[in-house]
Design a protein around this motif. Structure first.
Motif, mmCIF file in Angstrom:
data_model
loop_
_atom_site.group_PDB
_atom_site.id
_atom_site.type_symbol
_atom_site.label_atom_id
_atom_site.label_comp_id
_atom_site.label_asym_id
_atom_site.label_seq_id
_atom_site.Cartn_x
_atom_site.Cartn_y
_atom_site.Cartn_z
ATOM 1 N N LEU A 80 0.818 -1.213 0.000
ATOM 2 C CA LEU A 80 0.000 0.000 0.000
ATOM 3 C C LEU A 80 0.852 1.264 0.000
ATOM 4 C CD1 LEU A 80 -2.836 -0.975 2.500
ATOM 5 C CD2 LEU A 80 -3.041 -0.659 0.029
ATOM 6 N N ASP A 81 1.955 1.259 0.739
ATOM 7 C CA ASP A 81 2.809 2.454 0.805
ATOM 8 C C ASP A 81 3.384 2.786 -0.567
ATOM 9 O OD1 ASP A 81 2.358 2.736 3.509
ATOM 10 O OD2 ASP A 81 4.148 1.607 4.099
ATOM 11 N N GLN A 83 2.139 1.930 -3.432
ATOM 12 C CA GLN A 83 1.017 2.320 -4.284
ATOM 13 C C GLN A 83 0.678 3.801 -4.094
ATOM 14 O OE1 GLN A 83 -2.640 0.398 -3.208
ATOM 15 N NE2 GLN A 83 -3.588 0.714 -5.206
ATOM 16 N N LYS A 84 0.667 4.252 -2.853
ATOM 17 C CA LYS A 84 0.323 5.647 -2.553
ATOM 18 C C LYS A 84 1.412 6.610 -3.006
ATOM 19 C CE LYS A 84 -2.474 4.426 1.486
ATOM 20 N NZ LYS A 84 -2.542 4.431 2.976
ATOM 21 N N ARG A 85 2.675 6.167 -2.984
ATOM 22 C CA ARG A 85 3.796 7.049 -3.315
ATOM 23 C C ARG A 85 3.996 7.240 -4.815
ATOM 24 N NH1 ARG A 85 6.615 4.043 0.698
ATOM 25 N NH2 ARG A 85 7.694 2.945 -0.986
ATOM 26 N N LEU A 86 3.373 6.433 -5.649
ATOM 27 C CA LEU A 86 3.570 6.555 -7.094
ATOM 28 C C LEU A 86 3.130 7.929 -7.594
ATOM 29 C CD1 LEU A 86 2.262 3.106 -8.433
ATOM 30 C CD2 LEU A 86 4.647 3.830 -8.207
ATOM 31 N N SER A 87 3.982 8.553 -8.390
ATOM 32 C CA SER A 87 3.603 9.814 -9.021
ATOM 33 C C SER A 87 2.678 9.537 -10.201
ATOM 34 C CB SER A 87 4.850 10.548 -9.515
ATOM 35 O OG SER A 87 5.466 9.815 -10.574
ATOM 36 N N ALA A 88 2.061 10.587 -10.723
ATOM 37 C CA ALA A 88 1.169 10.420 -11.875
ATOM 38 C C ALA A 88 1.923 9.806 -13.056
ATOM 39 C CB ALA A 88 0.574 11.762 -12.261
ATOM 40 N N GLY A 134 -2.505 -1.935 -7.329
ATOM 41 C CA GLY A 134 -2.420 -2.607 -6.036
ATOM 42 C C GLY A 134 -3.528 -3.624 -5.861
ATOM 43 N N ASN A 135 -4.095 -4.071 -6.972
ATOM 44 C CA ASN A 135 -5.259 -4.952 -6.948
ATOM 45 C C ASN A 135 -4.873 -6.361 -7.384
ATOM 46 O OD1 ASN A 135 -7.725 -6.290 -8.099
ATOM 47 N ND2 ASN A 135 -8.689 -4.425 -7.360
#
Length: 329
Positions: A80-81, A83-88, A134-135
């Motif tokens: 999850l971390d 996944q959240k940190r990915l830039s556009a 992340g799925n």
């Protein structure tokens, strides 16, 4: 009634999942057909190569795997971390390694100016693609579709290659993760097709041992397996929460103990991990043999299993006795 996949896989409850998929008719479509003498062993290599490639694209780590003749097991961790940190830009670049790029996203990547409407479209795409990266269902879709397509092309046929949608088990705590990884890594030993961990082809334990002893015959083309970090504090843990030396000691002991055809010599001293966790030898061996059948869609401490089941809207969980045997106290 079958539970919806989005309810079975809840990264907020646990990032760890055991996934199983089987070929149609339980035929030897990935191994060797003893009737015709034709071998399909190379397809097992397809699966190993593909999961490591996909792990490098998705925010999903591989903890363990075993590719058998007619089915495979994966133990996955949703990161999850990461996944959240990915830039556009990173989201778009990763997603377009698997699928065609949307025209608006393509314009963004080359630095073209976007209209207000295109910005709205882009934001929606990035949000959707980030969630998919992340799925586990999307991970499995990318894996199974390519393997089925390649196998059917090789066989000169069409139709279903996999028996159905993949099955999954949520692993709610460290004991469940450890028991499941052991169950997966020992599949060839239990099936009688390998005598040692080193000869257990197409398994994560063989890959880890080969890497440890510098006996790899080919470079890793994708993301390496999730490492053991031995961290005690769960909040600080990023890898598998045990030391690899302890895992090796335990899996070797378990593999020798569960075999009916070759019992081997078992030392009187219980392995360190079992002592620390307070799990009896008998309970551990039963878990290593029958983990998949002991539980339904969830494994963990009994209280955690009931809580997650209640969150799904159900009241009954399978595996109370087995859960309490490896979660003493």
């Amino acid at each position: 009634m079958t539970t919806a996949r989005k309810r079975l896989i809840d990264a907020a409850s646990t990032p760890f999942y055991h996934v199983i998929n089987r070929c149609v008719r339980r035929a030897f479509l990935c191994g060797e057909d003893q009737l015709t003498g034709k071998t399909y062993e190379h397809r097992r290599g397809w699966i190993v190569d593909k999961i490591t490639q996909l792990a490098a694209v998705f925010c999903i780590d591989i903890c363990a795997y075993a590719v058998m003749s007619n089915h495979y097991h994966l133990v996955l961790k949703i990161d999850l971390d990461s996944q959240k940190r990915l830039s556009a830009t990173q989201v778009i670049e990763r997603w377009t390694q698997l699928f065609h790029c949307h025209p608006t996203a393509a314009k963004f990547l080359v630095g073209e100016k976007l209209s207000a409407g295109e910005h709205i479209v882009l934001d929606k795409l990035i949000s959707e693609w980030r969630e998919r990266l992340g799925n586990i269902s999307w991970f499995m879709r990318c894996l199974n579709e390519e393997i089925a397509r390649k196998a059917n092309h090789e066989d000169g046929c069409k139709g279903v290659f996999w028996e159905g949608r993949f099955k999954s088990q949520a692993l709610l705590d460290e004991q469940a993760l450890l028991a499941c990884m052991m169950y997966v890594d020992l599949n060839p030993i239990r099936a009688g097709i390998a005598d040692t961990l080193q000869s257990s082809d197409y398994t994560s334990i063989q890959a880890r041992i080969s890497a440890l002893t510098a006996q790899q015959t080919a470079p890793v083309t994708g993301k390496p397996l999730l490492p053991f970090d031995g961290t005690v504090c769960t909040l600080e843990q990023s890898g598998i929460p045990y030391h690899f030396a302890d895992y090796l000691q335990l899996i070797d002991w378990t593999g020798r103990a569960i075999r009916d055809d070759k019992r081997g010599f078992i030392h009187a001293t219980t392995p360190k991990l079992l002592t620390t966790l307070g799990i009896s030898d008998d309970a551990w061996l039963l878990s290593a043999k029958d983990f998949r059948r002991q539980y339904g869609g969830i494994s963990g401490s009994w209280d955690a299993m009931c809580a997650m089941k209640a969150k799904w809207g159900g009241k009954w969980c399978k595996g109370k006795q087995f859960s309490r045997s490896i979660h003493p106290g």
